[in-house]
Design a protein around this motif. Structure first.
Motif, short mmCIF file in Angstrom:
data_model
loop_
_atom_site.label_atom_id
_atom_site.label_comp_id
_atom_site.label_asym_id
_atom_site.label_seq_id
_atom_site.Cartn_x
_atom_site.Cartn_y
_atom_site.Cartn_z
N SER A 1 0.83 -1.21 0.00
CA SER A 1 0.00 0.00 0.00
C SER A 1 0.86 1.26 0.00
O SER A 1 0.57 2.23 -0.69
CB SER A 1 -0.93 0.01 1.22
OG SER A 1 -1.86 -1.03 1.13
N GLU B 1 -1.71 3.94 -2.02
CA GLU B 1 -3.14 3.67 -2.04
C GLU B 1 -3.65 3.45 -0.62
O GLU B 1 -2.90 3.07 0.27
CB GLU B 1 -3.46 2.46 -2.93
CG GLU B 1 -2.81 1.19 -2.49
CD GLU B 1 -2.96 0.03 -3.47
OE1 GLU B 1 -2.50 -1.07 -3.14
OE2 GLU B 1 -3.54 0.21 -4.56
N GLN C 1 -8.52 0.90 -1.31
CA GLN C 1 -8.04 0.76 -2.68
C GLN C 1 -7.22 -0.52 -2.85
O GLN C 1 -7.34 -1.21 -3.86
CB GLN C 1 -7.19 1.98 -3.07
CG GLN C 1 -7.99 3.25 -3.23
CD GLN C 1 -7.10 4.48 -3.35
OE1 GLN C 1 -6.02 4.56 -2.74
NE2 GLN C 1 -7.57 5.45 -4.13
N ARG C 2 -6.39 -0.85 -1.85
CA ARG C 2 -5.60 -2.07 -1.90
C ARG C 2 -6.51 -3.29 -1.92
O ARG C 2 -6.31 -4.22 -2.71
CB ARG C 2 -4.63 -2.17 -0.71
CG ARG C 2 -3.72 -3.41 -0.78
CD ARG C 2 -2.86 -3.55 0.47
NE ARG C 2 -3.66 -3.77 1.66
CZ ARG C 2 -4.19 -4.95 2.00
NH1 ARG C 2 -4.01 -6.01 1.26
NH2 ARG C 2 -4.89 -5.07 3.11
#
Length: 176
Positions: free
Chosen positions: A20, A25, A29-30
């Motif tokens: 990440s 991110e 999002q990850r």
């Protein structure tokens, strides 16, 4: 000079956090990216396992099936069982995602789906090894079937387990 994840272990604690951090991110999002990657991978193997099951399920209805030895019938049953198990594990994440949709459990789904995918891939390897053994034994004899089983199992182990684990540990043969 590029920064590696081992540069500051006090700041970056694990692979997920490093991933990440390196990609800039958020956790959400990850997870979305990991879920998307996993779904793409499952699409590839689901098609193969569905085809394998289709071929295996019609075998008992073929005239020559009755000539199989007791040992070959046991191998057939084990192969069908492994293929069915692979299907269960490879499709389960889709069901979980649907059931847990909008429940903010994507982290649980991605983690469990990863384990299911690994189990499904292992069972698929067993099913493909069994199917290869059945065909080779029927066409070329029991010894050829046994040799095929060993070769195919070793190929699966090398390509599906050994190579990625070597890369996971940081050893990369591509640099020469």
């Amino acid at each position: 000079m590029a920064t590696s994840k081992s540069d500051d272990p006090a700041v970056i604690k694990d692979d997920q956090e490093w991933d990440s951090h390196a990609r800039h991110e958020t956790e959400t999002q990850r997870l979305d990216r990991n879920w998307s990657n996993l779904v793409q991978e499952l699409r590839v193997v689901q098609t193969g396992v569905q085809f394998l099951i289709s071929a295996l399920l019609i075998l008992p209805f073929q005239a020559g099936f009755t000539t199989l030895s007791h040992l070959m019938r046991l191998l057939y049953l084990g192969t069908v069982s492994a293929a069915m198990g692979a299907t269960v594990f490879l499709v389960a994440p889709v069901s979980w995602h649907r059931i847990l949709f909008r429940r903010h459990r994507l982290g649980n789904v991605v983690s469990a789906a990863h384990r299911c995918a690994m189990a499904g891939i292992a069972l698929l390897g067993l099913a493909l090894t069994g199917a290869t053994t059945l065909v080779m034994a029927d066409v070329a004899g029991t010894t050829a079937g046994a040799m095929a089983a060993v070769v195919v199992a070793l190929l699966f182990a090398a390509a599906w387990v050994v190579a990625p684990w070597r890369w996971r540990d940081g050893r990369d043969d591509s640099d020469g």
